[in-house]
Write a protein that holds these residues in place. Structure first.
Motif, PDB file in Angstrom:
ATOM      1  N   SER A  46       0.832  -1.200   0.000  1.00 20.17           N
ATOM      2  CA  SER A  46       0.000   0.000   0.000  1.00 20.17           C
ATOM      3  C   SER A  46       0.869   1.255   0.000  1.00 20.17           C
ATOM      4  N   THR A  47       0.326   2.338  -0.532  1.00 21.21           N
ATOM      5  CA  THR A  47       1.036   3.615  -0.568  1.00 21.21           C
ATOM      6  C   THR A  47       0.413   4.548   0.462  1.00 21.21           C
ATOM      7  N   LEU A  48       1.227   4.939   1.445  1.00 19.94           N
ATOM      8  CA  LEU A  48       0.810   5.879   2.479  1.00 19.94           C
ATOM      9  C   LEU A  48       1.814   7.016   2.529  1.00 19.94           C
ATOM     10  N   MET A  49       1.335   8.199   2.891  1.00 15.90           N
ATOM     11  CA  MET A  49       2.206   9.370   2.992  1.00 15.90           C
ATOM     12  C   MET A  49       1.874  10.139   4.262  1.00 15.90           C
ATOM     13  N   CYS A  50       2.883  10.781   4.828  1.00 12.36           N
ATOM     14  CA  CYS A  50       2.641  11.655   5.968  1.00 12.36           C
ATOM     15  C   CYS A  50       1.979  12.935   5.455  1.00 12.36           C
ATOM     16  N   PRO A  51       1.504  13.810   6.336  1.00  9.24           N
ATOM     17  CA  PRO A  51       0.834  15.034   5.866  1.00  9.24           C
ATOM     18  C   PRO A  51       1.728  15.953   5.041  1.00  9.24           C
ATOM     19  N   ILE A  84       8.677   6.364   8.168  1.00  9.75           N
ATOM     20  CA  ILE A  84       8.460   7.415   7.175  1.00  9.75           C
ATOM     21  C   ILE A  84       9.812   8.011   6.798  1.00  9.75           C
ATOM     22  N   SER A  85      10.026   8.195   5.512  1.00  9.05           N
ATOM     23  CA  SER A  85      11.258   8.838   5.043  1.00  9.05           C
ATOM     24  C   SER A  85      10.910   9.941   4.048  1.00  9.05           C
ATOM     25  N   GLY A  86      11.776  10.899   3.961  1.00 10.59           N
ATOM     26  CA  GLY A  86      11.596  11.981   2.998  1.00 10.59           C
ATOM     27  C   GLY A  86      10.638  13.079   3.414  1.00 10.59           C
ATOM     28  N   CYS A  87      10.283  13.138   4.684  1.00 12.29           N
ATOM     29  CA  CYS A  87       9.389  14.205   5.151  1.00 12.29           C
ATOM     30  C   CYS A  87      10.179  15.517   5.257  1.00 12.29           C
ATOM     31  N   PRO A 125      11.066  16.207  10.847  1.00  8.51           N
ATOM     32  CA  PRO A 125      10.375  15.316   9.919  1.00  8.51           C
ATOM     33  C   PRO A 125       9.584  14.213  10.627  1.00  8.51           C
ATOM     34  N   CYS A 126       8.510  13.783   9.973  1.00 17.96           N
ATOM     35  CA  CYS A 126       7.786  12.609  10.449  1.00 17.96           C
ATOM     36  C   CYS A 126       8.699  11.398  10.250  1.00 17.96           C
ATOM     37  N   VAL A 127       8.757  10.517  11.240  1.00 22.90           N
ATOM     38  CA  VAL A 127       9.607   9.332  11.123  1.00 22.90           C
ATOM     39  C   VAL A 127       8.853   8.031  11.323  1.00 22.90           C
ATOM     40  N   LEU A 128       7.682   8.084  11.967  1.00 19.65           N
ATOM     41  CA  LEU A 128       6.898   6.869  12.162  1.00 19.65           C
ATOM     42  C   LEU A 128       5.439   7.209  12.388  1.00 19.65           C
ATOM     43  N   ALA A 129       4.613   6.173  12.303  1.00 21.20           N
ATOM     44  CA  ALA A 129       3.173   6.359  12.527  1.00 21.20           C
ATOM     45  C   ALA A 129       2.701   5.366  13.568  1.00 21.20           C
ATOM     46  N   LYS A 130       1.821   5.813  14.434  1.00 20.42           N
ATOM     47  CA  LYS A 130       1.170   4.979  15.447  1.00 20.42           C
ATOM     48  C   LYS A 130      -0.307   4.896  15.100  1.00 20.42           C
ATOM     49  N   TRP A 131      -0.824   3.678  15.006  1.00 19.35           N
ATOM     50  CA  TRP A 131      -2.233   3.480  14.665  1.00 19.35           C
ATOM     51  C   TRP A 131      -3.073   3.546  15.918  1.00 19.35           C
ATOM     52  N   GLY A 138      10.751  12.393  15.422  1.00 16.64           N
ATOM     53  CA  GLY A 138      11.669  11.619  16.247  1.00 16.64           C
ATOM     54  C   GLY A 138      11.533  11.932  17.730  1.00 16.64           C
ATOM     55  N   THR A 139      11.023  13.107  18.051  1.00 11.81           N
ATOM     56  CA  THR A 139      10.801  13.507  19.447  1.00 11.81           C
ATOM     57  C   THR A 139       9.447  13.016  19.960  1.00 11.81           C
ATOM     58  N   GLN A 140       8.723  12.285  19.132  1.00  6.59           N
ATOM     59  CA  GLN A 140       7.371  11.782  19.386  1.00  6.59           C
ATOM     60  C   GLN A 140       6.321  12.892  19.356  1.00  6.59           C
ATOM     61  N   ALA A 141       6.684  14.048  18.855  1.00  8.49           N
ATOM     62  CA  ALA A 141       5.706  15.129  18.693  1.00  8.49           C
ATOM     63  C   ALA A 141       4.722  14.737  17.599  1.00  8.49           C
ATOM     64  N   PRO A 142       3.427  14.929  17.842  1.00  5.47           N
ATOM     65  CA  PRO A 142       2.433  14.590  16.816  1.00  5.47           C
ATOM     66  C   PRO A 142       2.547  15.522  15.616  1.00  5.47           C
ATOM     67  N   GLN A 143       2.431  14.953  14.424  1.00  5.91           N
ATOM     68  CA  GLN A 143       2.598  15.744  13.196  1.00  5.91           C
ATOM     69  C   GLN A 143       1.355  15.730  12.311  1.00  5.91           C
ATOM     70  N   GLY A 144       0.352  14.949  12.678  1.00 10.49           N
ATOM     71  CA  GLY A 144      -0.866  14.890  11.870  1.00 10.49           C
ATOM     72  C   GLY A 144      -1.135  13.494  11.335  1.00 10.49           C
ATOM     73  N   PRO A 145      -2.306  13.312  10.730  1.00 10.19           N
ATOM     74  CA  PRO A 145      -2.682  11.990  10.231  1.00 10.19           C
ATOM     75  C   PRO A 145      -2.042  11.679   8.878  1.00 10.19           C
ATOM     76  N   PRO A 146      -1.823  10.390   8.607  1.00  4.67           N
ATOM     77  CA  PRO A 146      -1.285  10.019   7.299  1.00  4.67           C
ATOM     78  C   PRO A 146      -2.374  10.039   6.229  1.00  4.67           C
ATOM     79  N   ASN A 147      -1.934  10.042   4.998  1.00  2.00           N
ATOM     80  CA  ASN A 147      -2.833   9.914   3.848  1.00  2.00           C
ATOM     81  C   ASN A 147      -2.641   8.516   3.266  1.00  2.00           C
ATOM     82  N   ILE A 148      -3.705   7.760   3.197  1.00  2.00           N
ATOM     83  CA  ILE A 148      -3.639   6.430   2.585  1.00  2.00           C
ATOM     84  C   ILE A 148      -4.017   6.631   1.126  1.00  2.00           C
ATOM     85  N   VAL A 149      -3.025   6.547   0.261  1.00  2.00           N
ATOM     86  CA  VAL A 149      -3.201   6.902  -1.142  1.00  2.00           C
ATOM     87  C   VAL A 149      -3.689   5.712  -1.960  1.00  2.00           C
TER      88      VAL A 149
END
Length: 111
Positions: free
Chosen positions: A10-15, A45-48, A59-65, A91-102
């Motif tokens: 699946s293709t997912l992207m950060c905000p 997540i890479s390339g944020c 940058p966003c580095v991971l997602a928690k469901w 990386g600091t665990q600061a929330p960055q927003g929901p992902p987009n499931i493309v």
């Protein structure tokens, strides 16, 4: 809440358009040749390109469901659906927003 199951292809992207990589521990359940993803899997997540207003990269580095399937388990873990809710984190665990499931597979739905 029902929706198509997310799989390793699946293709997912950060905000901010960073790309997800899904590393699943599921080695038994495949959908169209790809392993289905669960809440316990690793979603990196890479390339944020996100930067704080002061210029510090964050940058966003991971997602928690947070909200996943309630009726579909894979190897004892709940499946992730296209309608599931997650939160991308820096990386600091600061929330960055929901992902987009493309893009996801369109053969198997769960609830």
């Amino acid at each position: 809440m029902s929706g198509y199951l997310i799989d390793a292809n699946s293709t997912l992207m950060c905000p901010h358009s960073g790309q997800f990589s899904i590393v699943t521990s599921n080695t038994k359940v495949k959908i169209d040749g790809q392993f289905a993803a669960t809440q316990q899997d690793t979603f990196t997540i890479s390339g944020c390109p996100f930067t704080l207003p002061n210029g510090t990269p964050s940058p966003c580095v991971l997602a928690k469901w947070l909200v996943v399937a309630t009726r579909v388990k894979i190897g004892g873990n709940f499946a992730v659906l296209k309608t599931s809710t997650a939160l991308c984190q820096a990386g600091t665990q600061a929330p960055q927003g929901p992902p987009n499931i493309v893009v996801t597979q369109l053969k198997v739905k769960g609830q």
